[in-house]
Write an enzyme that holds these catalytic residues in place. Structure first.
Site, mmCIF file in Angstrom:
data_model
loop_
_atom_site.group_PDB
_atom_site.id
_atom_site.type_symbol
_atom_site.label_atom_id
_atom_site.label_comp_id
_atom_site.label_asym_id
_atom_site.label_seq_id
_atom_site.Cartn_x
_atom_site.Cartn_y
_atom_site.Cartn_z
ATOM 1 N N ASP A 16 30.907 42.917 59.101
ATOM 2 C CA ASP A 16 31.802 43.775 59.855
ATOM 3 C C ASP A 16 31.214 45.177 59.732
ATOM 4 O OD1 ASP A 16 34.280 44.747 61.084
ATOM 5 O OD2 ASP A 16 34.767 45.476 59.077
ATOM 6 N N LEU A 17 31.567 46.076 60.624
ATOM 7 C CA LEU A 17 30.990 47.420 60.574
ATOM 8 C C LEU A 17 31.997 48.459 60.070
ATOM 9 C CD1 LEU A 17 28.908 47.408 63.892
ATOM 10 C CD2 LEU A 17 28.131 46.934 61.559
ATOM 11 N N ASP A 18 33.031 48.735 60.863
ATOM 12 C CA ASP A 18 33.986 49.794 60.515
ATOM 13 C C ASP A 18 34.705 49.491 59.199
ATOM 14 O OD1 ASP A 18 33.277 50.885 62.932
ATOM 15 O OD2 ASP A 18 35.101 50.249 63.983
ATOM 16 N N ASP A 195 36.095 43.871 55.459
ATOM 17 C CA ASP A 195 37.175 44.495 54.691
ATOM 18 C C ASP A 195 38.542 43.937 55.015
ATOM 19 O OD1 ASP A 195 38.729 47.026 56.455
ATOM 20 O OD2 ASP A 195 37.081 45.900 57.343
#
Length: 241
Positions: A16-18, A195
């Site tokens: 995941d990025l954000d 997250d």
């Protein structure tokens, strides 16, 4: 590092990025403030009243976001298209003709995209991604619309998947399945790090992937099901390969 499930051999890692590779919440708060200022500047010389200009905050646009979703629920999977249509309805409601409102919405979206990806990824993350990418393929799987090229991390990934354009957002299995198909691996060979206990962990588990929870920034939803492991530091991933 905490283990909750047995780990199988890992052939690839997806991120995941954000709020996983970097802290995104402050970025978005800053961008939304910039958008409020942008709209006030953009429409202050027109027929829009001062009282209307003062209402162009998050709550104003959220109302039109809900209207867009009511008309087309599938746009929930494409944050960029959803924002564009929300801007269009909100600007049109200020008294502008449809064709003008459409052009202004497109300009506003371009301004948002420019500033949404105007931040630096921590250097230790660059170093980690470089090390990991030398050992196995890395992929990005995100519900968001950050520009990975602009923030300088696109070169570490063999594939980058954004929700929208035919992909449903996580926790749907669309992007996880596409990632495995692109690499010609079984889902159990992919380790996904994120997250959010719902979008990332539940989503990846339902797709048959292995999962690593990394809630450093405490933004994502809590766990409803146990991941394979919990990371205290992303650097711990090196020991798994």
């Amino acid at each position: 590092m905490k283990f909750y499930r047995r780990i199988s051999p890992i052939s690839a890692i997806s991120f995941d990025l954000d709020d996983t590779l970097y802290e995104n919440h402050p970025v978005m708060v800053s961008v939304e403030d910039k958008m409020i200022a942008y709209f006030k500047r953009q429409f202050s010389t027109g027929k829009t009243s001062e009282s209307s200009l003062n209402k162009l905050d998050y709550h104003y646009w959220y109302k039109y976001r809900q209207q867009v979703l009511k008309a087309n629920a599938q746009l929930i999977h494409d944050v960029t298209a959803l924002r564009l249509e929300s801007y269009f309805l909100g600007i049109k409601a200020l008294g502008l003709a449809s064709d003008v409102a459409r052009k202004e919405a497109q300009k506003a979206l371009a301004y948002f995209i420019e500033h949404r990806s105007h931040f630096s990824v921590p250097q230790n993350i660059h170093q980690l991604l470089a090390k990991l990418s030398a050992k196995c393929p890395l992929l990005a799987i995100t519900n968001g619309n950050v520009d990975t090229q602009k923030i300088g991390i696109d070169s570490y990934f063999t594939h980058i998947f954004h929700a929208g354009n035919g992909f449903k957002k996580k926790p749907a299995d669309d992007m996880f399945s596409a990632a495995c198909e692109q690499l010609n691996i079984q889902p159990k060979q992919l380790l996904h790090i994120g997250d959010c206990g719902h979008a990332d962990i539940l989503g990846a588990l339902q797709a048959g992937c292995q999962t690593a929870w990394f809630p450093q920034y405490k933004i994502g939803k809590p766990l409803s099901v146990l991941p394979h492991l919990e990371l205290l530091d992303l650097a711990e991933l090196e020991s798994l390969l």
